[in-house]
Design a protein around this motif. Structure first.
Motif, PDB file in Angstrom:
ATOM      1  N   GLU B 267       0.826  -1.211   0.000  1.00 41.28           N
ATOM      2  CA  GLU B 267       0.000   0.000   0.000  1.00 41.28           C
ATOM      3  C   GLU B 267       0.858   1.258   0.000  1.00 41.28           C
ATOM      4  O   GLU B 267       1.797   1.395   0.771  1.00 41.28           O
ATOM      5  CB  GLU B 267      -0.964   0.030   1.198  1.00 41.28           C
ATOM      6  CG  GLU B 267      -1.846   1.287   1.117  1.00 41.28           C
ATOM      7  CD  GLU B 267      -3.080   1.253   2.000  1.00 41.28           C
ATOM      8  OE1 GLU B 267      -3.472   0.186   2.498  1.00 41.28           O
ATOM      9  OE2 GLU B 267      -3.669   2.332   2.172  1.00 41.28           O
ATOM     10  N   LYS B 268       0.507   2.178  -0.897  1.00 37.44           N
ATOM     11  CA  LYS B 268       1.289   3.411  -1.040  1.00 37.44           C
ATOM     12  C   LYS B 268       0.405   4.603  -0.745  1.00 37.44           C
ATOM     13  O   LYS B 268      -0.792   4.589  -0.986  1.00 37.44           O
ATOM     14  CB  LYS B 268       1.837   3.520  -2.461  1.00 37.44           C
ATOM     15  CG  LYS B 268       2.863   2.470  -2.776  1.00 37.44           C
ATOM     16  CD  LYS B 268       3.903   2.981  -3.746  1.00 37.44           C
ATOM     17  CE  LYS B 268       5.074   2.018  -3.800  1.00 37.44           C
ATOM     18  NZ  LYS B 268       4.648   0.668  -4.234  1.00 37.44           N
ATOM     19  N   ILE B 269       1.039   5.642  -0.249  1.00 38.02           N
ATOM     20  CA  ILE B 269       0.293   6.835   0.127  1.00 38.02           C
ATOM     21  C   ILE B 269      -0.446   7.425  -1.074  1.00 38.02           C
ATOM     22  O   ILE B 269      -1.538   7.958  -0.941  1.00 38.02           O
ATOM     23  CB  ILE B 269       1.261   7.864   0.776  1.00 38.02           C
ATOM     24  CG1 ILE B 269       0.480   8.818   1.645  1.00 38.02           C
ATOM     25  CG2 ILE B 269       2.074   8.621  -0.244  1.00 38.02           C
ATOM     26  CD1 ILE B 269       0.590   8.533   3.088  1.00 38.02           C
ATOM     27  N   ASN B 270       0.146   7.303  -2.257  1.00 37.47           N
ATOM     28  CA  ASN B 270      -0.497   7.856  -3.441  1.00 37.47           C
ATOM     29  C   ASN B 270      -1.266   6.806  -4.248  1.00 37.47           C
ATOM     30  O   ASN B 270      -1.645   7.054  -5.384  1.00 37.47           O
ATOM     31  CB  ASN B 270       0.541   8.542  -4.327  1.00 37.47           C
ATOM     32  CG  ASN B 270       1.027   9.825  -3.693  1.00 37.47           C
ATOM     33  OD1 ASN B 270       0.250  10.582  -3.137  1.00 37.47           O
ATOM     34  ND2 ASN B 270       2.331  10.061  -3.754  1.00 37.47           N
ATOM     35  N   GLY B 271      -1.474   5.627  -3.667  1.00 40.50           N
ATOM     36  CA  GLY B 271      -2.233   4.584  -4.352  1.00 40.50           C
ATOM     37  C   GLY B 271      -3.706   4.968  -4.456  1.00 40.50           C
ATOM     38  O   GLY B 271      -4.151   5.961  -3.895  1.00 40.50           O
ATOM     39  N   THR B 272      -4.479   4.156  -5.166  1.00 39.05           N
ATOM     40  CA  THR B 272      -5.895   4.445  -5.364  1.00 39.05           C
ATOM     41  C   THR B 272      -6.718   4.029  -4.153  1.00 39.05           C
ATOM     42  O   THR B 272      -6.299   3.191  -3.354  1.00 39.05           O
ATOM     43  CB  THR B 272      -6.434   3.692  -6.588  1.00 39.05           C
ATOM     44  OG1 THR B 272      -6.317   2.285  -6.322  1.00 39.05           O
ATOM     45  CG2 THR B 272      -5.656   4.044  -7.838  1.00 39.05           C
ATOM     46  N   SER B 276      -6.482   0.634  -1.680  1.00 37.16           N
ATOM     47  CA  SER B 276      -6.435   0.709  -0.221  1.00 37.16           C
ATOM     48  C   SER B 276      -7.527  -0.148   0.408  1.00 37.16           C
ATOM     49  O   SER B 276      -7.293  -0.894   1.353  1.00 37.16           O
ATOM     50  CB  SER B 276      -6.594   2.157   0.259  1.00 37.16           C
ATOM     51  OG  SER B 276      -5.466   2.910  -0.091  1.00 37.16           O
TER      52      SER B 276
END
Lengths: 447, 447
Positions: B267-272, B276
């Motif tokens: 999971e990335k902070i700028n993911g969709t 998430s």
């Protein structure tokens, strides 16, 4: 000598081999491996150290933990200490002095050359977690009009000063940084190439007061081997090398993991029982306070629980799930802040996303628990109440999981340190409040 | 050109400067900075890329995320793709191929030289999280009988193949590793020094199947700039460089932090939003199950709670504090396992320590809550019961916080991933059970 001696072979070699061959092979043995042997065989420690060249002892001390540095150093008589200290790098000396009391510190400073002492005093004046606090003041500077061949000759003549060369720097007469050249550029370009034609003038510099966490992020982003630390007038103060950067990246990771888990950044797996208790107990006591606070909310509703005792059975689910959802969000936010991935540009988008995650996951979890609550109690109102309380608490969870670390960061408090206590207090208190509050309002549908 | 252009200046420079000066200054601009501009200005992306030398495009693709790599590459027509691919390093090509489907992958392989394609196919055959999965197959090897001057001449002549040199390697005719020489040793030793006299034969090698986490730990421990990856016969397969190592150290930290917080490693902070929710919901559902399980324990004691409703008020304190203490222990153990700090040597000592921490902190917290319980209920038995339940649960917490990650590691499950769910289930269930069970047994002293 055998290639890749195991630890026991290396220990015996260090203890019994003729000093000549020890000196000869020291270049092939990594000081960290000797340090491991010293740690595991404290009874041999002094015998081994005494047979090593002073230069090697200095590199071993460089690699040791701050406390160990001093323990190793004071084993030797004054004159030998002097020689060892002369071989140590300025940043390691500063680390060492940082843990000594004034008397010990002055004694040690008196053993340094005037230049070293001045350097180290300068380093000690910077905050330890900043770029200047971790840099070394030794670096190699060359002149622009030198050729590669002249540069190589210069390096060959100054072999002893070049312990830690990764890049070379060009500075002007006012010590201002003009550019850098990597060793790679030195070795792949023809002998008569001028430094001026291969110099990299677009050097990424590190301001002396940059937080070490950001320094680590810069190294990861660019993959540099060393970076120059400059003051406000772009004067080159020192360099940070990739080996220190790796240590920072790992230590900052450990620090965040520990703090998120409610453990002091300093706690070590091999630390003492006393230290562990000292580090953990305050955190547990703070948690106890917040747990009592949350319980007090439950206490307010004892009359309601007396009427519908199943509320007691279900209430922890609402608070607990809020805690889980809040922890997920704060984990992402805290790490994002640490890696510098949250900026003015994406902060709103992230907040909206977390809010939506709260609504969506809250609705799913809320629906599941509503159905289960209905089946368990055979009461529709009970199902609706726990479902709604769950949705509300999950939204609170994701929003506070976002807001708390951002606010703490703004207040210059480490978000990893205190976020979870605030977020779980919110989700516990509000989880109980939503569920038991709704139950109190609609009590006539429950009994 | 101005030193240290800001992003906007760099964007304009890339878009509008004459191509000659762009080519000239490319060496001074870090590809990551161009990548940032491409990411932030997707509308200019193709125009900027089209004005860059192919070599620079290759280095930008090297720095990009796996998905981005392909998006950038396919912007160009076939012939240009071919040239770019030729400039890319084997490990980055392997990463790129790893995310493509078979058709795309074959198409791309057809654009490589036979040698590159063979190298990349070989790299793809290794597990991606192992040393061989992250190594590059390009390295510079030299012969022992060469002098420094001959070596330098050789490097100058092969300038184009030396993108990533950190160390040089000496291999025998069977490709077996004989030793390494750092660039530092090349530049500080006299021109007529023989390689054989400065070669380091005690090279720390990395077995091809070593987990990347351990690779990262080795780099931190020794501070190497590159390390050789060898097969079981000590044949040199490739090298891992410090820039990759830094990335690993950071990513492994993020992975552990995310997993401990119940978030997917990816999971990335700028993911969709979609990603998430997809990542977090399963974890929440598992937690819901365990929360229901713990509630069922409370449900068993509804009769007792009906008689003494204050039990409902206090019970979450016992379970919650167990959860906190358990999380502290598992945090220390999980990180200790990741850093390779737990071994047969200290495992018993650590267990005993955690057990003692449980007793000590349990006694302190238990005493405090016993006194509070007594004051609240004006009943000594109530105080004793909650105090004893707390002590028992805190001991359970520290012991399971130790045992669970160790067992998971042994079962080859990432301890960061699943430890907290097991530990908090234990502390919830047993917390409720100890407290309400004791209350049931001694109910006559409570009412």
């Amino acid at each position: 000598m055998k290639i890749n001696m195991n630890k026991e072979e290396l220990r015996k070699f260090l203890l019994h081999a003729p000093q000549g061959s020890i000196h000869k092979y020291m270049e092939n043995i990594h000081p960290v491996d000797i340090l491991d042997i010293l740690r595991e065989n404290p009874e041999d420690s002094f015998d081994i150290l005494n047979r090593l060249p002073e230069k090697t002892i200095a590199t071993i001390i460089d690699e040791a933990e701050d406390k160990e540095k001093y323990e190793i150093l004071i084993k030797f008589e004054d004159n030998k200490q002097k020689n060892i200290v002369e071989e140590m790098s300025s940043d390691e000396l500063a680390d060492l002095l940082g843990i000594l009391d004034e008397e010990e510190s002055n004694k040690l400073l008196s053993k340094m050359t005037a230049r070293d002492a001045r350097n180290v005093r300068q380093l000690l004046s910077y905050a330890p977690d900043t770029a200047a606090g971790i840099m070394a003041s030794e670096f190699i500077s060359v002149r622009e009009n030198m050729t590669i061949k002249e540069t190589l000759k210069y390096l060959q003549q100054n072999k002893d000063d070049s312990e830690n060369i990764y890049d070379l720097y060009v500075i002007d007469t006012f010590d201002r940084l003009k550019g850098s050249i990597s060793l790679k550029d030195i070795v792949v370009n023809d002998f008569d190439t001028k430094i001026s034609s291969i110099i990299n003038t677009e050097v990424s510099t590190i301001p002396f007061d940059m937080d070490q966490e950001q320094v680590g992020n810069k190294f990861v982003k660019y993959g540099f081997l060393s970076m120059p630390v400059v003051d406000n007038s772009n004067r080159l103060l020192g360099i940070i090398t990739v080996d220190d950067a790796m240590q920072i990246i790992r230590d900052e990771g450990t620090e965040d993991i520990n703090r998120l888990g409610g453990v002091a950044a300093e706690e070590k797996i091999n630390g003492t029982l006393r230290d562990s208790v000292k580090y953990r107990l305050p955190w547990l006591l703070i948690n106890l306070l917040t747990a009592i606070f949350a319980s007090a909310i439950v206490g307010m509703f004892e009359v309601t629980i007396e009427k519908v005792v199943s509320l007691a059975t279900f209430m922890s689910i609402v608070s607990g799930m809020g805690g889980n959802a809040g922890t997920q969000t704060l984990t992402i936010i805290v790490r994002g802040l640490a890696l510098g991935e949250i900026s003015y540009k994406n902060i709103k988008r992230v907040l909206v996303k977390e809010f939506c995650i709260g609504i969506i996951t809250g609705t799913v979890i809320g629906t599941v628990i509503a159905i289960l609550g209905f089946i368990w109690e055979r009461n529709i109102a009970f199902g609706i109440i726990i479902g709604v309380a769950m949705i509300l608490n999950m939204i609170v969870a994701t929003v506070t999981g976002f807001v708390v670390p951002i606010v703490l960061k703004r207040l210059k408090i480490d978000p990893a340190l205190a976020s979870s206590i605030f977020v779980t207090t919110f989700t516990d208190v509000l989880g109980f409040f939503f569920f038991l509050g709704l139950a109190t309002i609609f009590i006539q549908y429950l009994v």
